[in-house]
Design a protein around this motif. Structure first.
Motif, PDB file in Angstrom:
ATOM      1  N   GLU A  68       0.837  -1.202   0.000  1.00 51.88           N
ATOM      2  CA  GLU A  68       0.000   0.000   0.000  1.00 51.88           C
ATOM      3  C   GLU A  68       0.871   1.251   0.000  1.00 51.88           C
ATOM      4  O   GLU A  68       1.842   1.341   0.730  1.00 51.88           O
ATOM      5  CB  GLU A  68      -0.890   0.018   1.259  1.00 51.88           C
ATOM      6  CG  GLU A  68      -1.873  -1.123   1.332  1.00 51.88           C
ATOM      7  CD  GLU A  68      -3.085  -0.900   0.449  1.00 51.88           C
ATOM      8  OE1 GLU A  68      -3.498   0.250   0.298  1.00 51.88           O
ATOM      9  OE2 GLU A  68      -3.601  -1.896  -0.085  1.00 51.88           O
ATOM     10  N   ASN A  69       0.506   2.212  -0.814  1.00 55.30           N
ATOM     11  CA  ASN A  69       1.129   3.547  -0.834  1.00 55.30           C
ATOM     12  C   ASN A  69       2.656   3.520  -0.757  1.00 55.30           C
ATOM     13  O   ASN A  69       3.246   3.731   0.284  1.00 55.30           O
ATOM     14  CB  ASN A  69       0.603   4.413   0.321  1.00 55.30           C
ATOM     15  CG  ASN A  69      -0.887   4.625   0.216  1.00 55.30           C
ATOM     16  OD1 ASN A  69      -1.432   4.656  -0.884  1.00 55.30           O
ATOM     17  ND2 ASN A  69      -1.546   4.767   1.352  1.00 55.30           N
ATOM     18  N   ILE A  70       3.294   3.275  -1.862  1.00 55.39           N
ATOM     19  CA  ILE A  70       4.758   3.312  -1.913  1.00 55.39           C
ATOM     20  C   ILE A  70       5.192   4.775  -1.827  1.00 55.39           C
ATOM     21  O   ILE A  70       4.787   5.606  -2.633  1.00 55.39           O
ATOM     22  CB  ILE A  70       5.279   2.669  -3.213  1.00 55.39           C
ATOM     23  CG1 ILE A  70       5.011   1.177  -3.207  1.00 55.39           C
ATOM     24  CG2 ILE A  70       6.761   2.944  -3.380  1.00 55.39           C
ATOM     25  CD1 ILE A  70       5.463   0.464  -4.449  1.00 55.39           C
ATOM     26  N   SER A  71       6.020   5.086  -0.840  1.00 55.50           N
ATOM     27  CA  SER A  71       6.461   6.470  -0.662  1.00 55.50           C
ATOM     28  C   SER A  71       7.972   6.624  -0.879  1.00 55.50           C
ATOM     29  O   SER A  71       8.487   7.724  -0.855  1.00 55.50           O
ATOM     30  CB  SER A  71       6.103   6.963   0.738  1.00 55.50           C
ATOM     31  OG  SER A  71       6.740   6.169   1.708  1.00 55.50           O
ATOM     32  N   LYS A  72       8.654   5.512  -1.068  1.00 57.24           N
ATOM     33  CA  LYS A  72      10.097   5.558  -1.314  1.00 57.24           C
ATOM     34  C   LYS A  72      10.453   4.433  -2.280  1.00 57.24           C
ATOM     35  O   LYS A  72       9.610   3.600  -2.622  1.00 57.24           O
ATOM     36  CB  LYS A  72      10.873   5.424  -0.008  1.00 57.24           C
ATOM     37  CG  LYS A  72      10.621   4.118   0.721  1.00 57.24           C
ATOM     38  CD  LYS A  72      11.392   4.044   2.010  1.00 57.24           C
ATOM     39  CE  LYS A  72      11.114   2.702   2.675  1.00 57.24           C
ATOM     40  NZ  LYS A  72      11.884   2.520   3.876  1.00 57.24           N
ATOM     41  N   THR A  94      11.337   1.071  -3.620  1.00 52.96           N
ATOM     42  CA  THR A  94      11.026  -0.236  -3.037  1.00 52.96           C
ATOM     43  C   THR A  94      11.506  -1.335  -3.984  1.00 52.96           C
ATOM     44  O   THR A  94      11.297  -1.251  -5.194  1.00 52.96           O
ATOM     45  CB  THR A  94       9.501  -0.374  -2.829  1.00 52.96           C
ATOM     46  OG1 THR A  94       9.055   0.711  -2.027  1.00 52.96           O
ATOM     47  CG2 THR A  94       9.161  -1.674  -2.142  1.00 52.96           C
ATOM     48  N   ARG A 133       9.759   3.142  -7.959  1.00 51.68           N
ATOM     49  CA  ARG A 133       9.669   4.435  -7.276  1.00 51.68           C
ATOM     50  C   ARG A 133       8.251   4.976  -7.383  1.00 51.68           C
ATOM     51  O   ARG A 133       7.536   4.642  -8.328  1.00 51.68           O
ATOM     52  CB  ARG A 133      10.676   5.440  -7.838  1.00 51.68           C
ATOM     53  CG  ARG A 133      10.520   5.748  -9.316  1.00 51.68           C
ATOM     54  CD  ARG A 133      11.649   6.670  -9.762  1.00 51.68           C
ATOM     55  NE  ARG A 133      11.860   6.573 -11.185  1.00 51.68           N
ATOM     56  CZ  ARG A 133      11.282   7.359 -12.082  1.00 51.68           C
ATOM     57  NH1 ARG A 133      10.476   8.324 -11.688  1.00 51.68           N
ATOM     58  NH2 ARG A 133      11.511   7.208 -13.356  1.00 51.68           N
ATOM     59  N   PRO A 134       7.852   5.792  -6.418  1.00 49.25           N
ATOM     60  CA  PRO A 134       6.465   6.323  -6.448  1.00 49.25           C
ATOM     61  C   PRO A 134       6.270   7.297  -7.602  1.00 49.25           C
ATOM     62  O   PRO A 134       7.155   7.835  -8.157  1.00 49.25           O
ATOM     63  CB  PRO A 134       6.325   7.035  -5.103  1.00 49.25           C
ATOM     64  CG  PRO A 134       7.678   7.115  -4.501  1.00 49.25           C
ATOM     65  CD  PRO A 134       8.579   6.210  -5.250  1.00 49.25           C
TER      66      PRO A 134
END
Length: 194
Positions: A110-114, A116, A193-194
């Protein structure tokens, strides 16, 4: 009396010397020892600060070098919306090299912010040359897959019939399985990446 006076002078001089030594020389020598210790400690601290400063200068130079490479690194990391692009690109490369391919990937959290890293597994069946071309083509792509393990095994065999010569034992045809195919399993990570 002069004799006693002279002895009193010597005793007085010795006492004066002892008093001066006790009240002046010893405290000054203790202060000198303490000052020497403080100078030594400050020297060590200044050396540490100097080394930190040198390290900071070196890191600033390295940062400038890295900043130049940021655009190329960012282009090697896929945006989250390019998952289908990755799968399609791998399928096209497999198709161009006449390989059978199975791809499995984990779902996005859920919600990739960096940035990964997500695991990817690719199973391939084909000839050695086709598999080698596939790996080369994948490495030439505009994004980066970090392959961590490669497993190689025999693939699907093909049957062919060989007849024995007249001088050999029974003339019944013998079926032999010949492996021209290789199976490779590639396991690694794709960076998103987001």
């Amino acid at each position: 009396m002069k004799k006693y006076f002279h002895q009193f002078q010597i005793i007085g001089f010795v006492l004066l010397f002892a008093v001066v030594t006790w009240f002046v020389v010893l405290p000054v020598s203790n202060d000198i020892v303490d000052l020497r210790k403080n100078i030594f400690q400050q020297r060590e601290e200044l050396e540490k600060i100097y080394l930190r400063g040198q390290l900071l200068k070196k890191m600033q130079v390295q940062l400038k070098d890295i900043e130049e490479d940021i655009p190329s690194v960012e282009s090697a990391i896929l945006p989250v919306g390019k998952r289908l692009y990755l799968i399609t690109a791998l399928e096209n490369i497999a198709s161009d090299n006449k390989l059978k391919q199975e791809i499995s990937m984990d779902d996005f959290p859920e919600n990739i912010s960096k940035i990964t890293a997500l695991p990817i597994n690719v199973k391939l069946n084909g000839t050695f040359n086709d598999l080698l071309r596939y790996i080369i083509d994948v490495e030439r792509m505009d994004f980066y897959i970090n392959w961590q393990t490669i497993s190689i095994g025999s693939g699907i065999g093909t049957k062919r019939t060989i007849r024995r010569g007249p001088n050999l034992a029974p003339s019944a045809p013998e079926s032999i399985t010949e492996n021209k195919s290789i199976q490779i399993t590639l396991s690694g990570q794709v960076y998103w990446r987001p």
